[in-house]
Design a protein around this motif. Structure first.
Motif, PDB file in Angstrom:
ATOM      1  N   GLY A 188      30.932  20.289  43.714  1.00  0.00           N
ATOM      2  CA  GLY A 188      30.439  21.112  44.902  1.00  0.00           C
ATOM      3  C   GLY A 188      29.596  20.106  45.955  1.00  0.00           C
ATOM      4  O   GLY A 188      29.541  20.420  46.908  1.00  0.00           O
ATOM      5  N   TYR A 189      29.083  19.094  45.034  1.00  0.00           N
ATOM      6  CA  TYR A 189      28.178  18.264  45.861  1.00  0.00           C
ATOM      7  C   TYR A 189      28.982  17.253  46.913  1.00  0.00           C
ATOM      8  O   TYR A 189      30.101  16.828  46.433  1.00  0.00           O
ATOM      9  N   THR A 190      28.447  16.848  47.883  1.00  0.00           N
ATOM     10  CA  THR A 190      29.185  15.790  48.528  1.00  0.00           C
ATOM     11  C   THR A 190      28.855  14.465  48.001  1.00  0.00           C
ATOM     12  O   THR A 190      27.694  14.337  47.176  1.00  0.00           O
ATOM     13  N   TYR A 191      29.564  13.448  48.170  1.00  0.00           N
ATOM     14  CA  TYR A 191      29.189  12.055  47.848  1.00  0.00           C
ATOM     15  C   TYR A 191      27.809  11.642  47.809  1.00  0.00           C
ATOM     16  O   TYR A 191      27.088  11.099  47.399  1.00  0.00           O
ATOM     17  N   GLU A 192      27.650  11.989  49.237  1.00  0.00           N
ATOM     18  CA  GLU A 192      26.220  11.472  49.829  1.00  0.00           C
ATOM     19  C   GLU A 192      25.048  12.268  49.071  1.00  0.00           C
ATOM     20  O   GLU A 192      24.031  11.699  48.943  1.00  0.00           O
ATOM     21  N   GLN A 193      25.288  13.468  48.786  1.00  0.00           N
ATOM     22  CA  GLN A 193      24.494  14.232  48.030  1.00  0.00           C
ATOM     23  C   GLN A 193      24.243  13.712  46.723  1.00  0.00           C
ATOM     24  O   GLN A 193      23.158  13.704  46.069  1.00  0.00           O
ATOM     25  N   LEU A 194      25.201  13.213  46.026  1.00  0.00           N
ATOM     26  CA  LEU A 194      25.099  12.786  44.565  1.00  0.00           C
ATOM     27  C   LEU A 194      24.345  11.436  44.853  1.00  0.00           C
ATOM     28  O   LEU A 194      23.549  11.217  44.065  1.00  0.00           O
ATOM     29  N   ILE A 195      24.597  10.689  45.780  1.00  0.00           N
ATOM     30  CA  ILE A 195      23.818   9.376  45.873  1.00  0.00           C
ATOM     31  C   ILE A 195      22.366   9.623  46.189  1.00  0.00           C
ATOM     32  O   ILE A 195      21.379   9.035  45.353  1.00  0.00           O
ATOM     33  N   LYS A 196      22.175  10.566  46.897  1.00  0.00           N
ATOM     34  CA  LYS A 196      20.689  10.874  47.022  1.00  0.00           C
ATOM     35  C   LYS A 196      19.903  11.422  45.833  1.00  0.00           C
ATOM     36  O   LYS A 196      18.788  11.178  45.333  1.00  0.00           O
ATOM     37  N   LYS A 197      20.635  12.398  44.935  1.00  0.00           N
ATOM     38  CA  LYS A 197      20.215  12.883  43.645  1.00  0.00           C
ATOM     39  C   LYS A 197      20.103  11.838  42.438  1.00  0.00           C
ATOM     40  O   LYS A 197      19.171  11.760  41.791  1.00  0.00           O
ATOM     41  N   GLY A 204      28.561  26.235  34.315  1.00  0.00           N
ATOM     42  CA  GLY A 204      27.436  26.261  34.917  1.00  0.00           C
ATOM     43  C   GLY A 204      27.501  25.597  36.535  1.00  0.00           C
ATOM     44  O   GLY A 204      28.093  24.254  36.842  1.00  0.00           O
ATOM     45  N   CYS A 205      27.268  26.204  37.401  1.00  0.00           N
ATOM     46  CA  CYS A 205      27.461  25.988  38.900  1.00  0.00           C
ATOM     47  C   CYS A 205      26.432  26.299  39.932  1.00  0.00           C
ATOM     48  O   CYS A 205      26.408  27.714  39.844  1.00  0.00           O
ATOM     49  N   PRO A 206      25.650  25.793  40.608  1.00  0.00           N
ATOM     50  CA  PRO A 206      24.701  26.138  41.548  1.00  0.00           C
ATOM     51  C   PRO A 206      25.230  26.582  43.004  1.00  0.00           C
ATOM     52  O   PRO A 206      24.582  27.152  43.683  1.00  0.00           O
ATOM     53  N   HIS A 207      26.518  26.191  43.334  1.00  0.00           N
ATOM     54  CA  HIS A 207      27.190  26.596  44.525  1.00  0.00           C
ATOM     55  C   HIS A 207      27.443  27.872  45.155  1.00  0.00           C
ATOM     56  O   HIS A 207      27.482  28.392  46.111  1.00  0.00           O
ATOM     57  N   ASN A 208      28.203  28.429  44.047  1.00  0.00           N
ATOM     58  CA  ASN A 208      28.513  30.105  44.075  1.00  0.00           C
ATOM     59  C   ASN A 208      29.188  30.314  45.606  1.00  0.00           C
ATOM     60  O   ASN A 208      29.191  30.754  46.403  1.00  0.00           O
ATOM     61  N   CYS A 209      30.147  29.327  45.772  1.00  0.00           N
ATOM     62  CA  CYS A 209      31.051  29.406  46.777  1.00  0.00           C
ATOM     63  C   CYS A 209      31.817  30.579  46.872  1.00  0.00           C
ATOM     64  O   CYS A 209      32.486  30.826  45.978  1.00  0.00           O
ATOM     65  N   PRO A 210      31.825  31.236  48.131  1.00  0.00           N
ATOM     66  CA  PRO A 210      32.832  32.529  48.287  1.00  0.00           C
ATOM     67  C   PRO A 210      34.198  32.377  47.967  1.00  0.00           C
ATOM     68  O   PRO A 210      34.784  31.153  48.577  1.00  0.00           O
ATOM     69  N   MET A 211      34.798  33.104  47.358  1.00  0.00           N
ATOM     70  CA  MET A 211      36.221  32.885  47.018  1.00  0.00           C
ATOM     71  C   MET A 211      36.499  31.985  46.032  1.00  0.00           C
ATOM     72  O   MET A 211      37.634  31.563  46.011  1.00  0.00           O
ATOM     73  N   CYS A 212      35.518  31.462  45.385  1.00  0.00           N
ATOM     74  CA  CYS A 212      35.829  30.339  44.169  1.00  0.00           C
ATOM     75  C   CYS A 212      36.843  30.918  43.295  1.00  0.00           C
ATOM     76  O   CYS A 212      36.703  32.058  43.141  1.00  0.00           O
TER      77      CYS A 212
END
Length: 181
Positions: free
Chosen positions: A101-110, A28-36
Protein backbone atom coordinates in the motif's frame (compact mmCIF):
# COMPACT_ATOMS: atom_id res chain seq x y z
CA UNK A 1 13.29 -16.00 12.51
CA UNK A 2 9.52 -15.97 12.20
CA UNK A 3 7.03 -14.27 9.92
CA UNK A 4 3.38 -13.57 10.74
CA UNK A 5 1.21 -14.96 7.96
CA UNK A 6 -2.50 -14.72 7.21
CA UNK A 7 -2.64 -18.17 5.59
CA UNK A 8 -0.54 -21.02 4.26
CA UNK A 9 1.52 -20.58 1.10
CA UNK A 10 -0.87 -20.39 -1.85
CA UNK A 11 0.24 -22.31 -4.92
CA UNK A 12 -0.87 -21.96 -8.52
CA UNK A 13 -1.95 -18.31 -8.62
CA UNK A 14 -2.35 -16.70 -12.05
CA UNK A 15 -3.65 -13.32 -10.81
CA UNK A 16 -0.92 -12.21 -8.40
CA UNK A 17 1.75 -11.41 -10.98
CA UNK A 18 2.97 -12.69 -14.30
CA UNK A 19 3.06 -16.44 -14.80
CA UNK A 20 2.20 -19.20 -12.37
CA UNK A 21 3.03 -18.05 -8.86
CA UNK A 22 3.07 -18.94 -5.20
CA UNK A 23 1.73 -16.25 -2.87
CA UNK A 24 2.90 -15.42 0.65
CA UNK A 25 0.01 -13.70 2.47
CA UNK A 26 1.58 -11.57 5.22
CA UNK A 27 -0.41 -10.43 8.24
CA UNK A 28 -0.59 -6.80 9.39
CA UNK A 29 -1.43 -3.69 7.40
CA UNK A 30 -1.63 -0.01 8.41
CA UNK A 31 -3.46 1.20 5.30
CA UNK A 32 -7.00 -0.12 5.92
CA UNK A 33 -8.08 0.68 2.37
CA UNK A 34 -11.88 0.85 2.10
CA UNK A 35 -13.24 -2.22 0.24
CA UNK A 36 -9.91 -4.08 0.57
CA UNK A 37 -10.32 -7.67 -0.58
CA UNK A 38 -8.23 -8.94 2.36
CA UNK A 39 -9.44 -7.00 5.45
CA UNK A 40 -8.74 -10.03 7.64
CA UNK A 41 -5.01 -9.42 7.05
CA UNK A 42 -5.01 -5.95 8.66
CA UNK A 43 -4.82 -7.05 12.33
CA UNK A 44 -1.17 -7.22 13.41
CA UNK A 45 -2.07 -9.90 15.97
CA UNK A 46 -4.10 -12.03 13.57
CA UNK A 47 -2.91 -14.98 11.54
CA UNK A 48 -0.13 -17.15 12.88
CA UNK A 49 3.65 -17.26 13.21
CA UNK A 50 5.62 -19.39 10.76
CA UNK A 51 9.30 -20.24 10.97
CA UNK A 52 10.85 -18.88 7.76
CA UNK A 53 13.03 -22.00 7.47
CA UNK A 54 9.85 -24.07 7.19
CA UNK A 55 8.45 -21.64 4.63
CA UNK A 56 11.68 -21.89 2.61
CA UNK A 57 11.31 -25.69 2.56
CA UNK A 58 7.79 -25.30 1.23
CA UNK A 59 8.96 -22.81 -1.41
CA UNK A 60 11.74 -25.21 -2.38
CA UNK A 61 9.11 -27.90 -3.06
CA UNK A 62 7.25 -25.79 -5.65
CA UNK A 63 6.92 -27.60 -8.96
CA UNK A 64 5.56 -25.35 -11.68
CA UNK A 65 5.65 -21.86 -10.19
CA UNK A 66 8.10 -19.43 -11.75
CA UNK A 67 7.89 -16.88 -8.99
CA UNK A 68 6.74 -15.90 -5.53
CA UNK A 69 4.50 -12.94 -4.72
CA UNK A 70 4.41 -11.18 -1.36
CA UNK A 71 0.98 -9.77 -0.56
CA UNK A 72 -1.10 -9.30 2.49
CA UNK A 73 -1.39 -7.38 4.69
CA UNK A 74 1.61 -5.31 3.77
CA UNK A 75 4.91 -7.16 3.41
CA UNK A 76 6.85 -3.98 4.22
CA UNK A 77 5.53 -4.25 7.77
CA UNK A 78 7.80 -7.32 8.15
CA UNK A 79 10.79 -6.42 5.97
CA UNK A 80 13.39 -8.51 7.84
CA UNK A 81 11.59 -11.83 7.35
CA UNK A 82 10.42 -10.94 3.84
CA UNK A 83 13.98 -10.00 2.86
CA UNK A 84 15.31 -13.41 3.92
CA UNK A 85 12.57 -15.20 2.01
CA UNK A 86 13.05 -13.03 -1.11
CA UNK A 87 16.82 -13.72 -1.09
CA UNK A 88 16.09 -17.43 -0.89
CA UNK A 89 13.62 -17.20 -3.79
CA UNK A 90 16.27 -15.56 -5.97
CA UNK A 91 18.83 -18.16 -4.88
CA UNK A 92 16.58 -20.91 -6.29
CA UNK A 93 15.80 -18.89 -9.44
CA UNK A 94 12.29 -17.70 -8.62
CA UNK A 95 11.33 -14.12 -9.47
CA UNK A 96 9.79 -11.95 -6.76
CA UNK A 97 6.77 -9.67 -6.94
CA UNK A 98 5.48 -7.62 -4.01
CA UNK A 99 2.20 -5.79 -3.39
CA UNK A 100 2.28 -2.86 -0.97
CA UNK A 101 0.00 0.00 0.00
CA UNK A 102 3.05 2.25 0.21
CA UNK A 103 4.21 4.08 -2.90
CA UNK A 104 7.73 3.53 -4.16
CA UNK A 105 8.55 7.09 -3.13
CA UNK A 106 7.30 6.46 0.42
CA UNK A 107 9.43 3.32 0.65
CA UNK A 108 12.52 5.22 -0.45
CA UNK A 109 11.82 7.83 2.24
CA UNK A 110 11.24 5.11 4.88
CA UNK A 111 14.50 3.41 3.85
CA UNK A 112 16.47 6.49 4.97
CA UNK A 113 15.42 5.67 8.55
CA UNK A 114 15.36 1.86 8.19
CA UNK A 115 17.94 0.40 5.78
CA UNK A 116 16.24 -3.02 5.77
CA UNK A 117 13.45 -1.45 3.67
CA UNK A 118 15.96 -0.76 0.89
CA UNK A 119 17.52 -4.20 1.27
CA UNK A 120 14.10 -5.82 0.80
CA UNK A 121 13.26 -3.49 -2.10
CA UNK A 122 16.48 -4.56 -3.87
CA UNK A 123 15.29 -8.20 -3.73
CA UNK A 124 11.98 -7.40 -5.46
CA UNK A 125 11.73 -7.69 -9.23
CA UNK A 126 8.28 -6.08 -9.61
CA UNK A 127 6.65 -3.83 -7.05
CA UNK A 128 2.91 -3.19 -7.24
CA UNK A 129 2.66 0.00 -5.22
CA UNK A 130 -0.01 2.27 -3.81
CA UNK A 131 -3.16 1.92 -1.79
CA UNK A 132 -6.23 0.29 -3.28
CA UNK A 133 -8.70 3.05 -4.15
CA UNK A 134 -12.19 1.69 -4.71
CA UNK A 135 -13.25 4.60 -6.96
CA UNK A 136 -10.35 3.69 -9.27
CA UNK A 137 -11.09 -0.05 -9.27
CA UNK A 138 -10.75 -1.52 -12.75
CA UNK A 139 -10.86 -4.99 -14.21
CA UNK A 140 -8.62 -3.65 -16.98
CA UNK A 141 -5.78 -2.82 -14.57
CA UNK A 142 -3.83 -6.05 -15.04
CA UNK A 143 -2.40 -7.45 -11.79
CA UNK A 144 -3.71 -4.38 -9.94
CA UNK A 145 -6.88 -3.61 -8.05
CA UNK A 146 -7.10 0.08 -8.94
CA UNK A 147 -5.69 2.25 -11.72
CA UNK A 148 -3.51 4.35 -9.38
CA UNK A 149 -1.36 1.34 -8.56
CA UNK A 150 1.81 0.88 -10.60
CA UNK A 151 3.77 -2.15 -11.78
CA UNK A 152 7.33 -0.99 -11.16
CA UNK A 153 10.42 -2.72 -12.55
CA UNK A 154 12.47 -2.26 -9.39
CA UNK A 155 15.88 -3.16 -10.84
CA UNK A 156 15.59 -0.67 -13.70
CA UNK A 157 14.13 1.97 -11.38
CA UNK A 158 17.02 1.65 -8.91
CA UNK A 159 19.51 1.67 -11.78
CA UNK A 160 18.14 4.81 -13.48
CA UNK A 161 16.85 6.69 -10.44
CA UNK A 162 13.52 7.19 -12.26
CA UNK A 163 10.34 5.11 -12.02
CA UNK A 164 10.36 2.49 -14.77
CA UNK A 165 7.04 0.76 -15.27
CA UNK A 166 6.91 -2.90 -16.23
CA UNK A 167 5.88 -3.47 -19.80
CA UNK A 168 3.54 -6.41 -20.08
CA UNK A 169 3.61 -8.26 -23.36
CA UNK A 170 0.10 -8.85 -24.63
CA UNK A 171 -0.31 -11.55 -27.22
CA UNK A 172 -3.62 -11.35 -28.97
CA UNK A 173 -4.73 -14.28 -31.06
CA UNK A 174 -6.10 -12.72 -34.22
CA UNK A 175 -6.90 -16.08 -35.77
CA UNK A 176 -10.61 -16.50 -36.38
CA UNK A 177 -12.07 -19.46 -34.59
CA UNK A 178 -15.14 -21.37 -35.72
CA UNK A 179 -17.77 -21.76 -33.10
CA UNK A 180 -20.15 -24.67 -33.46
CA UNK A 181 -23.56 -24.49 -31.86
Amino acid sequence: MFIRLASKLQRGSIVDGKGLRAVIWTQGCPHNCPMCHNPETHDYNGGYLEDIEELKKEINSLDCEEGVTFSGGDPFEQPDACLEIAKYCHKINLNVWCYTGYTYEQLIKKSKEDAIIMDFLKEIDVLVDGRFIYKLKSLEAKFRGSKNQRLIDVNKTLETGKIVLLELEEKINKKKEKIYI
